[in-house]
Design an enzyme around this catalytic site. Sequence first.
Site, short mmCIF file in Angstrom:
data_model
loop_
_atom_site.label_atom_id
_atom_site.label_comp_id
_atom_site.label_asym_id
_atom_site.label_seq_id
_atom_site.Cartn_x
_atom_site.Cartn_y
_atom_site.Cartn_z
CB SER A 109 26.41 33.27 40.61
OG SER A 109 26.32 32.35 41.66
CE1 TYR A 132 29.16 26.68 42.86
CE2 TYR A 132 27.59 28.38 43.51
CZ TYR A 132 28.91 27.94 43.33
OH TYR A 132 29.94 28.78 43.64
CB THR A 158 30.95 25.79 39.67
OG1 THR A 158 30.79 27.01 38.96
CG2 THR A 158 32.08 25.93 40.67
CE LYS A 255 33.80 30.32 37.59
NZ LYS A 255 34.11 30.10 39.00
CG HIS A 279 35.70 29.14 43.31
ND1 HIS A 279 34.74 28.38 42.71
CD2 HIS A 279 35.02 30.10 44.01
CE1 HIS A 279 33.53 28.82 43.04
NE2 HIS A 279 33.67 29.87 43.81
C1 LIG Z 1 32.80 37.47 45.67
C2 LIG Z 1 32.96 36.29 44.76
C3 LIG Z 1 31.87 35.46 44.54
C4 LIG Z 1 31.99 34.36 43.68
N1 LIG Z 1 30.89 33.58 43.43
C5 LIG Z 1 31.00 32.52 42.58
C6 LIG Z 1 29.87 31.73 42.27
O1 LIG Z 1 28.77 31.96 42.77
N2 LIG Z 1 30.04 30.69 41.42
C7 LIG Z 1 31.26 30.40 40.84
O2 LIG Z 1 31.37 29.44 40.09
N3 LIG Z 1 32.33 31.15 41.10
C8 LIG Z 1 32.24 32.21 41.94
N4 LIG Z 1 33.33 32.98 42.20
C9 LIG Z 1 34.60 32.70 41.49
C10 LIG Z 1 34.67 33.50 40.20
O3 LIG Z 1 33.76 33.02 39.24
C11 LIG Z 1 36.08 33.42 39.59
O4 LIG Z 1 36.42 32.07 39.41
C12 LIG Z 1 37.13 34.09 40.47
O5 LIG Z 1 36.64 35.31 40.97
C13 LIG Z 1 38.39 34.32 39.67
O6 LIG Z 1 39.38 34.95 40.44
P1 LIG Z 1 39.62 36.54 40.47
O7 LIG Z 1 38.62 37.10 41.41
O8 LIG Z 1 41.01 36.66 40.95
O9 LIG Z 1 39.44 37.08 39.08
C14 LIG Z 1 33.24 34.08 43.05
C15 LIG Z 1 34.32 34.94 43.28
C16 LIG Z 1 34.19 36.02 44.12
C17 LIG Z 1 35.38 36.94 44.32
#
Ligand SMILES: Cc1cc2nc3c(=O)[nH]c(=O)nc-3n(C[C@H](O)[C@H](O)[C@H](O)COP(=O)(O)O)c2cc1C
Length: 364
Positions: A109, A132, A158, A255, A279
């Site tokens: 990330s 980002y 994203t 994304k 997300h």
């Molecule tokens: C704790 C956490 C932090 C996340 N941080 C980011 C991030 O920094 N950038 C991003 O594009 N998505 C982020 N996401 C979204 C994930 O990339 C992903 O889209 C999402 O976790 C998918 O759902 P799932 O947890 O049910 O598999 C984050 C998700 C979680 C749970």
Amino acid sequence: MRIDRCNNIGDFRSMARRRLPGPIFHYIDGAADDEVTYRRNTEAYERCDLVPNVLAGVEIIDMSVTVMGQRLDMPLFCSPTALQRLFHHDGERAVAKAAEKFGTMFGISSLGTVSVEEIGSTIRTPKLFQLYFHKDRGLTHNMIERCIAANFDVLALTVDTITGGNRERDLRTGFTSPPALTPKSLLSFAIHPRWAVNYFMHEKFELPQLKDYVKEGSNVSVSVGDYFSTMLDQSMNWRDAESVRKKWGKQFCLKGIMSVADAKRAVDIGASGIMVSNHGGRQLDGSRSPFDQLAEIVDAVGDRIDVICDGGVTRGTHVLKALSLGVKACSGGRFYLYALAGGGQAGVERALGNLRAEFERDIS
Ligand SMILES: Cc1cc2nc3c(=O)[nH]c(=O)nc-3n(C[C@H](O)[C@H](O)[C@H](O)COP(=O)(O)O)c2cc1C
């Protein structure tokens, strides 16, 4: 419970809940508003039935797929997630090594806690960087240039965090990154001494992709919602996305695409992939699940762009169902984050191994 007794995501989640201070567990586990979309993301797979064909001669099973030019040994990879060294002191290093062991891709990330240079020089499996789009164009460009130099394979922009989601669990617990030292947080550290010792005894928390551009430094406590609304550029549009793709010049993915119209525009700007994603339900509650959007999106653009189903995966059958609708691969966050919190690299390996074994059994 030990890692080798964790047989499913629920087991890893229980372990993470025991190991992590409450605010950190709820940051991973929580989602926006009433968390309807978060639940729906997994329920959508469960509403779909499988009708198997038999007598297909399945003694040799090849699970490999090619996604955005990357050959993966299994059709599931680790989505980029922020702040991983809060969950386990090895953070991204652990996830990257586990992904490498399983021959799959992982994402770092923009809010990663290990530098892209370190990951680039130590890890050989396909690497995705999640960008980002910051108001500070110097920062955005610097991230792209560093990822080019560090030999990352895919850039994912994203597009679903134009504002911060209303994550009420974080509001309730007062979660910030890094954790603020308040009487309440100190109490939650005290009742999780193992986490606290590891967190405080290892290298100081920082966000190496961000730190040179944040005046106060990246180890000053700030809520994730504040970061989204103060640092990210709300004016981001399709022209900006296209210019990021051009600057990057390699495999590029959006994304957070959910509509057919946006999937078509992603093709128009020359993206090589889209992660169909809400997300993990952390942004717009009430959004449809990625799985429920796949049929329409694959029908419209599946022959021109790689479609990835992101989120809600807790079982091998979920991956199988998404693949049967024509996606190239699935990705997810929480399935490996609970495991990271529970057992570091060994935990992530166990989670990937479980899902790989399930998928292999399911397609047999
Ligand atoms: C704790 C956490 C932090 C996340 N941080 C980011 C991030 O920094 N950038 C991003 O594009 N998505 C982020 N996401 C979204 C994930 O990339 C992903 O889209 C999402 O976790 C998918 O759902 P799932 O947890 O049910 O598999 C984050 C998700 C979680 C749970």
